[in-house]
Design a protein around this motif. Structure first.
Motif, mmCIF file in Angstrom:
data_model
loop_
_atom_site.group_PDB
_atom_site.id
_atom_site.type_symbol
_atom_site.label_atom_id
_atom_site.label_comp_id
_atom_site.label_asym_id
_atom_site.label_seq_id
_atom_site.Cartn_x
_atom_site.Cartn_y
_atom_site.Cartn_z
ATOM 1 N N GLU A 23 0.827 -1.212 0.000
ATOM 2 C CA GLU A 23 0.000 0.000 0.000
ATOM 3 C C GLU A 23 0.857 1.255 0.000
ATOM 4 O OE1 GLU A 23 -3.312 0.087 -0.305
ATOM 5 O OE2 GLU A 23 -3.240 -2.085 -0.481
ATOM 6 N N ALA A 24 2.107 1.148 -0.447
ATOM 7 C CA ALA A 24 3.051 2.269 -0.381
ATOM 8 C C ALA A 24 2.999 3.113 -1.656
ATOM 9 C CB ALA A 24 4.455 1.741 -0.146
ATOM 10 N N TYR A 25 2.259 4.202 -1.592
ATOM 11 C CA TYR A 25 2.228 5.192 -2.662
ATOM 12 C C TYR A 25 2.444 6.552 -2.019
ATOM 13 C CZ TYR A 25 -2.573 6.016 -1.122
ATOM 14 O OH TYR A 25 -3.675 6.309 -0.372
ATOM 15 N N GLY A 26 2.728 7.564 -2.807
ATOM 16 C CA GLY A 26 3.140 8.871 -2.309
ATOM 17 C C GLY A 26 2.471 9.383 -1.055
ATOM 18 N N ILE A 27 1.179 9.638 -1.115
ATOM 19 C CA ILE A 27 0.473 10.246 0.020
ATOM 20 C C ILE A 27 0.461 9.308 1.232
ATOM 21 C CG2 ILE A 27 -1.747 11.164 0.824
ATOM 22 C CD1 ILE A 27 -0.156 12.976 -1.176
ATOM 23 N N ALA A 28 0.281 8.011 1.013
ATOM 24 C CA ALA A 28 0.279 7.058 2.128
ATOM 25 C C ALA A 28 1.649 7.037 2.819
ATOM 26 C CB ALA A 28 -0.079 5.655 1.636
ATOM 27 N N ILE A 29 2.712 7.134 2.037
ATOM 28 C CA ILE A 29 4.060 7.151 2.616
ATOM 29 C C ILE A 29 4.242 8.407 3.460
ATOM 30 C CG2 ILE A 29 6.534 7.262 2.085
ATOM 31 C CD1 ILE A 29 5.848 5.645 -0.507
ATOM 32 N N ILE A 30 3.831 9.551 2.912
ATOM 33 C CA ILE A 30 3.943 10.810 3.664
ATOM 34 C C ILE A 30 3.158 10.740 4.964
ATOM 35 C CG2 ILE A 30 3.217 13.238 3.660
ATOM 36 C CD1 ILE A 30 4.109 13.344 0.722
ATOM 37 N N GLU A 31 1.914 10.286 4.898
ATOM 38 C CA GLU A 31 1.081 10.223 6.105
ATOM 39 C C GLU A 31 1.698 9.314 7.161
ATOM 40 O OE1 GLU A 31 -2.740 9.075 4.543
ATOM 41 O OE2 GLU A 31 -3.239 11.151 3.973
ATOM 42 N N GLU A 32 2.216 8.164 6.734
ATOM 43 C CA GLU A 32 2.832 7.218 7.669
ATOM 44 C C GLU A 32 4.076 7.828 8.319
ATOM 45 O OE1 GLU A 32 2.929 3.491 9.650
ATOM 46 O OE2 GLU A 32 1.396 4.274 8.286
ATOM 47 N N GLN A 47 9.379 12.354 -3.513
ATOM 48 C CA GLN A 47 9.479 11.856 -4.893
ATOM 49 C C GLN A 47 10.929 11.744 -5.339
ATOM 50 O OE1 GLN A 47 6.906 14.543 -7.044
ATOM 51 N NE2 GLN A 47 5.119 13.221 -6.736
ATOM 52 N N THR A 48 11.746 12.709 -4.957
ATOM 53 C CA THR A 48 13.169 12.673 -5.303
ATOM 54 C C THR A 48 13.839 11.431 -4.715
ATOM 55 O OG1 THR A 48 13.300 15.087 -5.442
ATOM 56 C CG2 THR A 48 15.367 13.902 -5.076
ATOM 57 N N VAL A 49 13.561 11.166 -3.446
ATOM 58 C CA VAL A 49 14.182 10.010 -2.779
ATOM 59 C C VAL A 49 13.617 8.696 -3.322
ATOM 60 C CG1 VAL A 49 14.411 8.815 -0.557
ATOM 61 C CG2 VAL A 49 14.891 11.251 -0.724
ATOM 62 N N LEU A 50 12.323 8.628 -3.590
ATOM 63 C CA LEU A 50 11.755 7.409 -4.162
ATOM 64 C C LEU A 50 12.413 7.074 -5.500
ATOM 65 C CD1 LEU A 50 7.962 7.937 -3.356
ATOM 66 C CD2 LEU A 50 9.445 6.143 -2.412
ATOM 67 N N SER A 61 8.613 -0.051 -8.670
ATOM 68 C CA SER A 61 7.292 0.579 -8.622
ATOM 69 C C SER A 61 6.463 0.105 -9.801
ATOM 70 C CB SER A 61 7.415 2.102 -8.657
ATOM 71 O OG SER A 61 7.888 2.552 -9.898
ATOM 72 N N GLU A 62 5.168 0.199 -9.604
ATOM 73 C CA GLU A 62 4.226 -0.094 -10.688
ATOM 74 C C GLU A 62 2.958 0.709 -10.441
ATOM 75 O OE1 GLU A 62 2.100 -4.165 -9.152
ATOM 76 O OE2 GLU A 62 3.982 -4.359 -10.249
ATOM 77 N N PHE A 63 2.252 0.962 -11.531
ATOM 78 C CA PHE A 63 1.011 1.730 -11.419
ATOM 79 C C PHE A 63 -0.143 0.817 -11.043
ATOM 80 C CE2 PHE A 63 3.298 4.760 -14.144
ATOM 81 C CZ PHE A 63 3.035 5.924 -13.433
ATOM 82 N N GLY A 64 -1.022 1.357 -10.174
ATOM 83 C CA GLY A 64 -2.263 0.672 -9.838
ATOM 84 C C GLY A 64 -3.323 1.043 -10.869
ATOM 85 N N GLU A 65 -4.535 0.646 -10.586
ATOM 86 C CA GLU A 65 -5.653 0.938 -11.496
ATOM 87 C C GLU A 65 -6.074 2.401 -11.383
ATOM 88 O OE1 GLU A 65 -7.007 -1.284 -13.668
ATOM 89 O OE2 GLU A 65 -5.366 -2.581 -12.996
ATOM 90 N N ALA A 66 -6.601 2.940 -12.462
ATOM 91 C CA ALA A 66 -7.149 4.297 -12.459
ATOM 92 C C ALA A 66 -8.430 4.303 -11.629
ATOM 93 C CB ALA A 66 -7.443 4.744 -13.887
ATOM 94 N N ARG A 74 -3.666 7.138 -12.031
ATOM 95 C CA ARG A 74 -3.284 5.914 -11.332
ATOM 96 C C ARG A 74 -2.220 6.218 -10.275
ATOM 97 N NH1 ARG A 74 -1.652 1.696 -15.772
ATOM 98 N NH2 ARG A 74 -0.110 3.305 -16.163
ATOM 99 N N LYS A 75 -2.275 5.493 -9.177
ATOM 100 C CA LYS A 75 -1.261 5.624 -8.124
ATOM 101 C C LYS A 75 -0.049 4.783 -8.505
ATOM 102 C CE LYS A 75 -4.626 5.955 -4.381
ATOM 103 N NZ LYS A 75 -5.183 5.263 -3.207
ATOM 104 N N ARG A 76 1.143 5.274 -8.146
ATOM 105 C CA ARG A 76 2.369 4.509 -8.334
ATOM 106 C C ARG A 76 2.695 3.865 -6.984
ATOM 107 N NH1 ARG A 76 6.897 4.241 -11.756
ATOM 108 N NH2 ARG A 76 6.108 5.936 -13.026
ATOM 109 N N TYR A 77 2.677 2.542 -6.953
ATOM 110 C CA TYR A 77 2.967 1.782 -5.734
ATOM 111 C C TYR A 77 4.420 1.338 -5.719
ATOM 112 C CZ TYR A 77 -2.024 1.561 -4.810
ATOM 113 O OH TYR A 77 -3.324 1.890 -4.534
ATOM 114 N N PHE A 78 5.049 1.461 -4.560
ATOM 115 C CA PHE A 78 6.454 1.096 -4.391
ATOM 116 C C PHE A 78 6.585 -0.151 -3.531
ATOM 117 C CE2 PHE A 78 6.391 5.485 -5.562
ATOM 118 C CZ PHE A 78 7.480 5.606 -6.416
#
Length: 110
Positions: A23-32, A47-50, A61-66, A74-78
């Motif tokens: 469940e690791a995508y940009g906003i979720a990572i920031i919130e955590e 984003q720079t560090v990712l 990383s890979e994109f999830g569904e729209a 689509r979210k980019r999951y790491f």
């Protein structure tokens, strides 16, 4: 020091991606990170560090569904790679070794 070198922010990002497993995508990572560390994290620095960690082979990383909620974006999951796990393990052992090397008197007051 071992063969792997992570900056402090890189280490925290890599650990957070591991914590969010799947469940690791940009906003979720920031919130955590903000919740656990009680510090602000900018999307730009994240984003720079990712991208850097992905380029080094620590993450994939890979994109999830729209989704409608995101206007079709689509979210980019790491995900942490095996190499990334090795880096985290070595970093953990380095840190624990340093902690164990501190004489007890340092923490004893009196």
């Amino acid at each position: 020091m071992g063969k792997y070198q992570l900056g402090e922010f890189e280490e925290v990002v890599l650990l957070t991606v591991a914590i969010l497993h799947g469940e690791a995508y940009g906003i979720a990572i920031i919130e955590e990170m903000e919740e656990r560390l009680n510090r602000k994290v900018s999307i730009g620095s994240l984003q720079t560090v990712l991208r850097r960690l992905e380029k080094k082979g620590h993450l994939t990383s890979e994109f999830g569904e729209a989704t409608k909620e995101r206007g079709g974006k689509r979210k980019r999951y790491f995900t942490v790679t095996q190499y990334g796990r090795s880096v985290l393990e070595e970093t953990k052992e380095q840190r624990l070794g340093m902690w164990r090397a501190i004489p007890e008197i340092v923490f004893n007051k009196g």
